[in-house]
Scaffold this active site. Structure first.
Site, short mmCIF file in Angstrom:
data_model
loop_
_atom_site.label_atom_id
_atom_site.label_comp_id
_atom_site.label_asym_id
_atom_site.label_seq_id
_atom_site.Cartn_x
_atom_site.Cartn_y
_atom_site.Cartn_z
N TYR A 66 0.84 -1.22 0.00
CA TYR A 66 0.10 0.00 -0.03
C TYR A 66 0.84 1.25 -0.05
CZ TYR A 66 -4.11 -2.85 0.71
OH TYR A 66 -5.06 -4.05 0.33
N ARG A 89 -27.01 -13.55 0.16
CA ARG A 89 -26.61 -12.41 -0.41
C ARG A 89 -25.87 -11.43 0.73
NH1 ARG A 89 -28.98 -7.75 -2.99
NH2 ARG A 89 -27.79 -6.95 -4.63
N ASP A 149 -22.24 -5.11 -18.76
CA ASP A 149 -23.77 -5.28 -18.94
C ASP A 149 -24.35 -4.44 -20.20
OD1 ASP A 149 -24.73 -6.32 -15.79
OD2 ASP A 149 -23.16 -4.99 -15.93
N ARG A 152 -22.62 -6.20 -23.09
CA ARG A 152 -23.30 -7.24 -23.51
C ARG A 152 -24.64 -7.22 -24.26
NH1 ARG A 152 -22.39 -9.72 -17.34
NH2 ARG A 152 -20.54 -11.00 -17.87
N HIS A 176 -26.27 -3.32 -10.93
CA HIS A 176 -25.41 -4.70 -11.72
C HIS A 176 -25.80 -5.80 -11.02
CE1 HIS A 176 -22.36 -6.71 -13.54
NE2 HIS A 176 -21.72 -7.14 -12.37
#
Length: 314
Positions: A66, A89, A149, A152, A176
């Site tokens: 870092y 989730r 997305d 796509r 998303h």
């Protein structure tokens, strides 16, 4: 912002390593530091990538710490846990927010003045967490959002219409994830409204086609994971595109994950929304026209994320 174009990638799994590979192909940075909890893994990736430099632009690639982020124009965070069987989730979110709580203070402790891009999932929630933990202004903290997305969507529309996908202009916005939505009302092919262009190409079942294409976009990650275990090339190219906008100050419009401050009537969360991206990061969040149905879907997506955010201990 520091004018040196150095980049740090935190997390050297499939996604982080693929992003590193995609970035060196573009030749955007003079220095790349790879940081991972497994330092040997970062060293191995740095060695492997460096061996191709005779065929690319000169660049220094190394495994670091870092301490090395201070001079970076961009720090990309891909570190995070994957969902395991039996985990919810929310369990995954708590775990990945915990990882951010260990990473971001290491960055803020240094004189880092660049941009912070979150790629780890769920990206919208983690972008919000990163902004809160870091205390950085909103324009400096953003996520990769629905840039992939949207690519796509453009790809599948290009296939459907047998036309160059680069001429397709359309967005996926919102989360998303499963509640994302396609903005069909503004979609066009080189200025020709999408429905009319479909008719030009002999496609008249517009509702059926858009539904199938949307579902193809929404479910594509699951399909890829089922076949090869993970997705990483597509997101790597999407992240490289965002990085290019920053380094070259292109001020391109991309649906990155941004913190909303009243746009679309929403506050206090991050969503993937078309925004102007340039050297200063997110220069402006755009309120693009939406149909009533699309506006309702965006607010439903936001409600889901807001409920998740309320569970975070930030």
């Amino acid at each position: 912002m520091n004018t040196r174009y150095d980049v740090a990638i935190i997390g050297c799994g499939f996604v982080g390593a693929s992003i590193a590979f995609s970035l060196i192909q573009k030749g955007l940075f003079s220095e790349m530091v790879l940081i991972d909890a497994n330092h040997e893994k970062a060293e191995g990736e740095a060695m492997d990538l460096s061996h191709g430099l005779p065929y690319l632009s000169p660049m220094e690639i190394y495994a670091g710490t870092y301490e090395d982020v201070s001079d970076c124009a961009l720090v990309i965070i891909t570190a995070g846990a994957n969902q395991k069987p039996g985990e919810t989730r929310l369990d995954l979110i708590d775990k990945n927010v915990g990882i951010l709580k260990t990473i971001i203070p290491q960055i803020t402790a240094r004189p880092f003045e660049g941009m912070l891009m979150i790629v780890s999932n769920p990206v919208d929630v983690l972008t919000y967490a990163a902004m809160k933990i870091s205390g950085y202004p909103a324009h400096r903290v953003f996520g990769s959002g629905t840039v992939l997305d949207t690519a796509r969507l453009k790809f599948l529309l290009g296939q459907h219409l047998d036309v160059d996908s680069r001429n397709v202009h359309a967005f996926i916005i919102g989360e998303h994830g499963d509640s994302e939505l396609a903005v069909w009302s503004g979609a066009n092919v080189s200025g020709v409204p999408l429905e009319r262009f479909c008719q030009f190409r002999g496609h008249n079942d517009h509702a059926g086609a858009t539904r199938r294409i949307y579902e193809g976009v929404r479910d594509s990650a699951y399909e890829i994971i089922q076949r090869k275990g993970a997705t990483y090339y597509g997101i790597a190219m999407a992240v490289a595109r965002i990085a290019e906008c920053i380094v070259k100050d292109q001020r391109s419009v991309l649906p990155v994950s941004v913190c909303l401050g009243g746009q679309y009537g929403l506050n206090g969360l991050c969503l993937s929304i078309p925004s102007i991206v340039g050297r200063r990061g997110v220069e402006q969040i755009l309120e693009i026209p939406l149909s009533e149905e699309e506006s309702n879907a965006l607010h439903a997506s936001a409600k889901q994320l807001q409920e998740v955010i309320e569970h975070l201990n930030l």
